[in-house]
Write a protein that holds these residues in place. Sequence first.
Motif, short mmCIF file in Angstrom:
data_model
loop_
_atom_site.label_atom_id
_atom_site.label_comp_id
_atom_site.label_asym_id
_atom_site.label_seq_id
_atom_site.Cartn_x
_atom_site.Cartn_y
_atom_site.Cartn_z
N ASP A 1 9.06 2.48 4.64
CA ASP A 1 8.26 2.82 3.46
C ASP A 1 6.91 3.40 3.80
O ASP A 1 5.91 3.16 3.10
CB ASP A 1 8.09 1.59 2.54
CG ASP A 1 9.35 1.30 1.74
OD1 ASP A 1 10.01 2.25 1.31
OD2 ASP A 1 9.66 0.11 1.56
N GLY A 2 6.88 4.17 4.86
CA GLY A 2 5.63 4.89 5.16
C GLY A 2 5.26 5.78 3.99
O GLY A 2 6.13 6.24 3.25
N ILE A 3 3.97 6.04 3.88
CA ILE A 3 3.49 6.90 2.78
C ILE A 3 4.19 8.26 2.87
O ILE A 3 4.14 8.92 3.90
CB ILE A 3 1.97 7.15 2.91
CG1 ILE A 3 1.18 5.85 2.97
CG2 ILE A 3 1.48 8.08 1.80
CD1 ILE A 3 1.16 5.08 1.70
N ILE B 1 -12.92 5.02 10.04
CA ILE B 1 -12.39 6.33 9.66
C ILE B 1 -13.12 7.44 10.40
O ILE B 1 -13.21 8.58 9.93
CB ILE B 1 -12.48 6.55 8.14
CG1 ILE B 1 -13.90 6.29 7.66
CG2 ILE B 1 -11.49 5.65 7.40
CD1 ILE B 1 -14.13 6.67 6.23
N HIS C 1 -6.59 8.96 3.28
CA HIS C 1 -6.38 8.51 4.65
C HIS C 1 -5.05 7.77 4.75
O HIS C 1 -4.77 6.90 3.92
CB HIS C 1 -7.47 7.50 5.08
CG HIS C 1 -8.86 8.02 4.99
ND1 HIS C 1 -9.22 9.29 5.38
CD2 HIS C 1 -10.02 7.42 4.58
CE1 HIS C 1 -10.52 9.46 5.21
NE2 HIS C 1 -11.03 8.35 4.72
N THR C 2 -4.28 8.12 5.74
CA THR C 2 -3.05 7.36 5.99
C THR C 2 -2.92 7.17 7.51
O THR C 2 -3.48 7.93 8.30
CB THR C 2 -1.79 8.10 5.50
OG1 THR C 2 -1.63 9.31 6.25
CG2 THR C 2 -1.85 8.41 4.02
N ASP C 3 -2.18 6.16 7.89
CA ASP C 3 -1.92 5.95 9.32
C ASP C 3 -1.34 7.24 9.93
O ASP C 3 -1.72 7.64 11.04
CB ASP C 3 -0.91 4.81 9.53
CG ASP C 3 -1.53 3.45 9.32
OD1 ASP C 3 -2.66 3.38 8.78
OD2 ASP C 3 -0.91 2.45 9.71
N ALA C 4 -0.42 7.85 9.21
CA ALA C 4 0.25 9.04 9.75
C ALA C 4 -0.74 10.15 10.01
O ALA C 4 -0.66 10.86 11.03
CB ALA C 4 1.34 9.51 8.78
N ARG D 1 -10.09 3.73 2.22
CA ARG D 1 -9.10 2.87 2.86
C ARG D 1 -8.17 3.77 3.66
O ARG D 1 -8.17 4.98 3.49
CB ARG D 1 -8.24 2.13 1.79
CG ARG D 1 -9.01 1.20 0.92
CD ARG D 1 -9.59 0.01 1.72
NE ARG D 1 -10.33 -0.89 0.86
CZ ARG D 1 -11.63 -0.73 0.53
NH1 ARG D 1 -12.32 0.31 0.98
NH2 ARG D 1 -12.22 -1.60 -0.25
N GLN D 2 -7.37 3.16 4.52
CA GLN D 2 -6.32 3.93 5.20
C GLN D 2 -4.98 3.29 4.82
O GLN D 2 -4.72 2.14 5.15
CB GLN D 2 -6.53 3.92 6.70
CG GLN D 2 -5.49 4.80 7.41
CD GLN D 2 -5.89 5.10 8.85
OE1 GLN D 2 -6.96 5.64 9.11
NE2 GLN D 2 -5.02 4.74 9.78
N PHE D 3 -4.17 4.06 4.14
CA PHE D 3 -2.92 3.52 3.61
C PHE D 3 -1.80 3.70 4.62
O PHE D 3 -1.78 4.67 5.39
CB PHE D 3 -2.57 4.21 2.29
CG PHE D 3 -3.61 4.01 1.25
CD1 PHE D 3 -3.65 2.82 0.51
CD2 PHE D 3 -4.59 4.97 1.01
CE1 PHE D 3 -4.65 2.62 -0.44
CE2 PHE D 3 -5.58 4.78 0.06
CZ PHE D 3 -5.62 3.61 -0.66
N ASN D 4 -0.88 2.73 4.62
CA ASN D 4 0.19 2.85 5.62
C ASN D 4 1.59 2.70 5.03
O ASN D 4 2.57 3.03 5.69
CB ASN D 4 0.00 1.83 6.75
CG ASN D 4 0.11 0.40 6.27
OD1 ASN D 4 0.17 0.15 5.05
ND2 ASN D 4 0.14 -0.53 7.20
N TYR E 1 10.02 5.97 9.99
CA TYR E 1 8.88 6.01 9.07
C TYR E 1 9.36 5.84 7.64
O TYR E 1 8.79 5.05 6.87
CB TYR E 1 8.15 7.35 9.24
CG TYR E 1 6.89 7.47 8.43
CD1 TYR E 1 5.71 6.86 8.86
CD2 TYR E 1 6.85 8.21 7.25
CE1 TYR E 1 4.53 6.98 8.13
CE2 TYR E 1 5.68 8.33 6.52
CZ TYR E 1 4.52 7.72 6.96
OH TYR E 1 3.35 7.84 6.23
#
Lengths: 433, 433, 433, 433
Positions: free
Chosen positions: C81-83, D14, C90-93, D33-36, C77
């Motif tokens: 460069d994952g958040i 979401i 919101h994040t993928d994680a 948005r969903q940040f990754n 991760y």
Amino acid sequence: MALTARPSASAPDISIYDRRESQVRSYSRSMPRQFNRAEGVWLHDGNGGRYLDFLSGCSSLNYGHNHPELKQVLIDYISSDGITHGLDMHTDAKAEFLGALEDVILRPRGLDYRAMFTGPTGTNAVEAAIKLARKVTGRELILAFTNGFHGMTLGALACTGNAGKRGGAGIPLSHVSHEAFDGYYGPDVDTAALLEQRLSDPSSGLDAPAAILVETVQGEGGLNAASPEWLRKIAAIAKKHGALMIVDDIQAGCGRTGNFFSFEGMGFTPDIVTMAKSLSGMGLPFALTLIRPELDVWSPGEHNGTFRGNNHAFVTATKAIRHFWADEAFKSDIARRGALLEKRLDRMAKEHGLSTRGRGMMRGIDVGSGEIASTITSACFDKGLIIETSGAHDEIVKVLAPLTIEDSVLESGLDILEHAIRAALSPAYGVAA
Amino acid sequence: MALTARPSASAPDISIYDRRESQVRSYSRSMPRQFNRAEGVWLHDGNGGRYLDFLSGCSSLNYGHNHPELKQVLIDYISSDGITHGLDMHTDAKAEFLGALEDVILRPRGLDYRAMFTGPTGTNAVEAAIKLARKVTGRELILAFTNGFHGMTLGALACTGNAGKRGGAGIPLSHVSHEAFDGYYGPDVDTAALLEQRLSDPSSGLDAPAAILVETVQGEGGLNAASPEWLRKIAAIAKKHGALMIVDDIQAGCGRTGNFFSFEGMGFTPDIVTMAKSLSGMGLPFALTLIRPELDVWSPGEHNGTFRGNNHAFVTATKAIRHFWADEAFKSDIARRGALLEKRLDRMAKEHGLSTRGRGMMRGIDVGSGEIASTITSACFDKGLIIETSGAHDEIVKVLAPLTIEDSVLESGLDILEHAIRAALSPAYGVAA
Amino acid sequence: MALTARPSASAPDISIYDRRESQVRSYSRSMPRQFNRAEGVWLHDGNGGRYLDFLSGCSSLNYGHNHPELKQVLIDYISSDGITHGLDMHTDAKAEFLGALEDVILRPRGLDYRAMFTGPTGTNAVEAAIKLARKVTGRELILAFTNGFHGMTLGALACTGNAGKRGGAGIPLSHVSHEAFDGYYGPDVDTAALLEQRLSDPSSGLDAPAAILVETVQGEGGLNAASPEWLRKIAAIAKKHGALMIVDDIQAGCGRTGNFFSFEGMGFTPDIVTMAKSLSGMGLPFALTLIRPELDVWSPGEHNGTFRGNNHAFVTATKAIRHFWADEAFKSDIARRGALLEKRLDRMAKEHGLSTRGRGMMRGIDVGSGEIASTITSACFDKGLIIETSGAHDEIVKVLAPLTIEDSVLESGLDILEHAIRAALSPAYGVAA
Amino acid sequence: MALTARPSASAPDISIYDRRESQVRSYSRSMPRQFNRAEGVWLHDGNGGRYLDFLSGCSSLNYGHNHPELKQVLIDYISSDGITHGLDMHTDAKAEFLGALEDVILRPRGLDYRAMFTGPTGTNAVEAAIKLARKVTGRELILAFTNGFHGMTLGALACTGNAGKRGGAGIPLSHVSHEAFDGYYGPDVDTAALLEQRLSDPSSGLDAPAAILVETVQGEGGLNAASPEWLRKIAAIAKKHGALMIVDDIQAGCGRTGNFFSFEGMGFTPDIVTMAKSLSGMGLPFALTLIRPELDVWSPGEHNGTFRGNNHAFVTATKAIRHFWADEAFKSDIARRGALLEKRLDRMAKEHGLSTRGRGMMRGIDVGSGEIASTITSACFDKGLIIETSGAHDEIVKVLAPLTIEDSVLESGLDILEHAIRAALSPAYGVAA
């Protein structure tokens, strides 16, 4: 009755106090006499001493000691086995008091209040007032003021400014914020505006208040008199922010500033008024919380107390109200005496470059320090004048003479004070005197 | 004096109360009469009604209404212009009270206390006591008990158990933990041991207390009488953990349980004792906090109050102490009357399968619910007997007759009560009666 | 991986800590080593020492140190460069974590909660829980328990029982009452019944609570395990009195007692659950407050925090949930190891007449005093076993081994402990050993 | 790396958040948005969108997202099984951090502090600071300021000014008084003098404080920057009155205002400094309370926390300190970028008759209302610029770009802002654009 104070030369045996009374006693320390009798403006000790009373039980004796008419109705009442203690039962004495309050005080002033008879102490009246404000608003914060004094029980003590008194609590005093009183930051800072700014700012950290609790003249805090304009602003701020305005009229009420209530004619009506001290007219324990009817949301017994509604005090208070407040004569007397007092204090202040404080018959002079003030009051006592101090540093010598004092006696007491101040502040004079 | 209660048939005009007295009033609701005169055990209304008083101002009138000797000394005092209001100045009246307290009460009992004259209400005496305990110990927590009642000002109210009273505070009540009173969890649970366990456990979450505040008989909380054994344990726990033991003797003191103090002969000495109610002997506002001398660490004026040291009350209290407590006669009377009361209440309890509560002349009967109790007290009032309830659910009908009541009058009042209970609990009887 | 602990002979230079780290540090005092590497159950210092970890970061490392699968997903991760820090965006994680929580944890257990990501500490999760309970109920009082531990920030600290921790507050801790935990007064006293009695009594002085906050096994307070029956009673009491039931599962959750949640299968569902410690699976700061949806009355941002929703922790927590909790294998391992641990501790207890505590892999032995416990843990450390104490007097030696520990390694660690206890409690043996 | 922001056209699914995340979430509402992925100044979503980050995790990402050097040391550390979670044990990572703190930060600045590793959140650092101040002084009151923000746990929340946040507490917030920040009452009122007057007045009702807690620039409260002169007065007031001065440098520290500490060069030294946010350099949870050694009176473990001393954060923080603060280059960059930012914001303010706020790279523009500010930030987001608001009414659009931002990228972001402001405040332009 002669005009001359005549102090005793020697102190009596007071060993019983050392042995059996708590160290918490205070006034008896600066007045090492034992008093046995009092009438009007005079206190007598057992050694033939006579003292002119410019303290008046901290304004609890506005009509003087043992006023003959009050005394008589009380003796008659006791003699006829009138109810002494009746909890909050209906009694003739209570009904008559409520009638006098309605007829002589409320109706002529266009005021509509209900009377809550709390335990017979000022602090209890304040506790009831802030409880009710919290209940009505569902909020917890009370705004009180710098130098405010409201009592010694925990709720009232939290509203009191004095650090020495506050320290006695033994726990942090919460749910109160002390705001700057009128003139606190000098004549150029509008402290009402400072308060308004913070109350209107959702990020100021000042929570929405249940009530603003204010004395119009701060009795213990230095005889600071708020201006009508400032008080109107405070009333408007309370209203705007959904808080109740409580006037603590315990010391300034009952004629001390010229009218029955200290806020009369100022263009606002408090939501709640607390009264005590001179309310009974004779110095009997008695307290009252006046409440606008629409705010009277108490449940039965939600606040109570064994001695609420002191029937002896109902009797004397009724008489005091009907005797002193049914016409304009007494107000006129107070006005004249207050002007006399103002003139004399101004003269003393001018002589020594000092400043004066207060309003009506509730005035004092700032002598610069507690030490000087103490020198002055001791010298007065030695001349037979009982007079005390006030203020954050006890630096204000305050005159709280009975409102019924003869003008000439008032003058004679002020003569003693004038000399004592001169002696304290002009040492050369002191030596010569 | 006849033995017969003679209630009025009709209620008076009480519109002035609706108009001008706060909704907070309570007793007047269940006694819709207006009283005007009282002597001994009798209250009189203006319509010729006469009521036998088994409430005694919630134990503020242990010597009855307007006792002739007390009345006379008070009239004499007022007539001679005795000091009415003197803040905490030395007065003849105060010196005499302290002398009587020392001679008649303290010395013969081997007690060494100093008297702190607080504002003349029980709640004020309690506030002073807990302040002092916090000051002496540097701790903040007060341990009070389930069903305890200590007053309505914020500090005392936090110590009070009743949810209705507590709710009136409008803020969370802090710095107090309520522990289980003697017998609270039934006869098999030693609640002192439960407390001791948590105080001795550094991880219990119960902070080290400044004081343990206890009534020996809980007046408002249901006439629960603690056993001497339990009280000794509590005293020992307080000592072990560095806390002061405060006995709130406001309702149970002044003879109500048989001796001047309710804790006499139990084998422990409280650090602080609070007194009020019957202390003046005549129902005048008066309160006292007794302090072991070594704990008297007050600074002058650290706790004060305008009406501290009510001189009228000094006069009547002095007389009451010297009249009732100089020899054993009065104690003997109370013992006999208490036994009579116990016997009669036990008989009523047995008849209906109920239980009794209390000690000395402070006893009641648990009738099962507040509704039944209210039915009973209303029926009594209709027969001319003033009697009230106590307890968490107002389910205890309590007898707080004057201690001076004639045995035969006590019996006649108990007859009324016995019939009212029978009527309430044996409906068939009720119909027939 | 060998089974043998291999402690270092000498302590490293730790002067930098004396110079620059606060005195508040604690564990480093009893473990004067400097660690540099860890995997699974082993901690390594820089001098070649290897220590078996029976402390597991106070149950923050239930899956051991640097579990290879968790480590790998985190490295991947970061490498991509994952958040790392995204406030509450919101994040993928985060989405993946919520998905795993829903799929693997909540749905199979029939639980319906919403996740509130508080600041990444247990105390913050507790603060959020009690805030919400107060908001939902409009009440202020939290009921916590004797020996409970909930955190160090003021709101959570008030709920914590330990006097040493509480003393650090510097102000009185209010708005919480500590009730007796299951078994606190011995096996014969039903402490839930004591609580119920006071909550049902309007005169007990116990205000209506916003929440009851409870650990099912008290981690810091001595590994006291509440019975399911008692917990069901507490849940029923909360419901009856309109309070929320909050289970603080910070130490007992994430498998420590055998299931993901410590309250599974007990027949009640908490309103709120707090989690932290092992939630990330790798010891990363992470905390969670689970809320029944109908109680999720927060306004946006009403409780927030810079590090809420630690994305690194989302990544490892997701992996941990999917790796360990998707089937029954891990639970079965914990059950077996817990039984082994129980058997061994029982044997030690029996040998010395001691008692054991706890449940699942959260167990300890009461060795009688903190001094003895300290002797034992020091001796263990000297043999390469890191083990700590718990309880009001630090008298419980607690075993918090990683749940992933090989059975044989667990046995070898318990061997060290067994010898150390024997040495401490059988001095003769100690000399010979 | 291109300079162009490239927002996504459409929002992702979401629904998982609606279903499983608490309503308390906030930022995700304005950024659907969903940040990754993120690097430097850029945030990426899963739909190919790229966003320029002028929020920087509320100043937690002063060195940008996933700075390559920090990232690399962290990957190396994890790969080598460095200690992840070690409670407060000694670890290589901690020793290295303390060394860097001493060498690079403290010694060159002539500062002598000890590091207390609290739970890894700013609020925890603040809780520790105020606890210690109360312990050191034996006082309870903390003075905080209007518009101050210090965290969400009860101790820190009481110090926070924002009414919305405070309301979440569910209990009255006590033991804190909010004083007027520099300039709060306009440029002509010296708020330090107002505070000094009340602290010096024994009757003001303001108790003696344990500490004065201040931000030099109020991050959440509207980017109000205190003048060095005012801060020196506050420091002198604290010293005079026996209170500790605590600088909360959580948002303004770590370079945001130009130096490592925001108070450098101002002529006073705080007694305690709290740090968090950008301290780890990479956005990892990490917090620190710096204490003058003579005030470090903690007992071991008196304040603790499971995640105190996040070892991953030690590693990245050490690298950040040594990389950015070993010479003057970075400070020089910040100074230049801060000047650029100031110039551009001044231009925007001048164009629309607005005012600016702040210092260094912590600046904003007051656009008059939260509604206008929201219009502007939404418009920016639509152009790919993440920017947020601050202040009592969210009326300040604040620029918290990474300090490492290229000057040209900073300009391009400010171009977007400038157009958005123009569109919001010059509607005609808006239509045309």
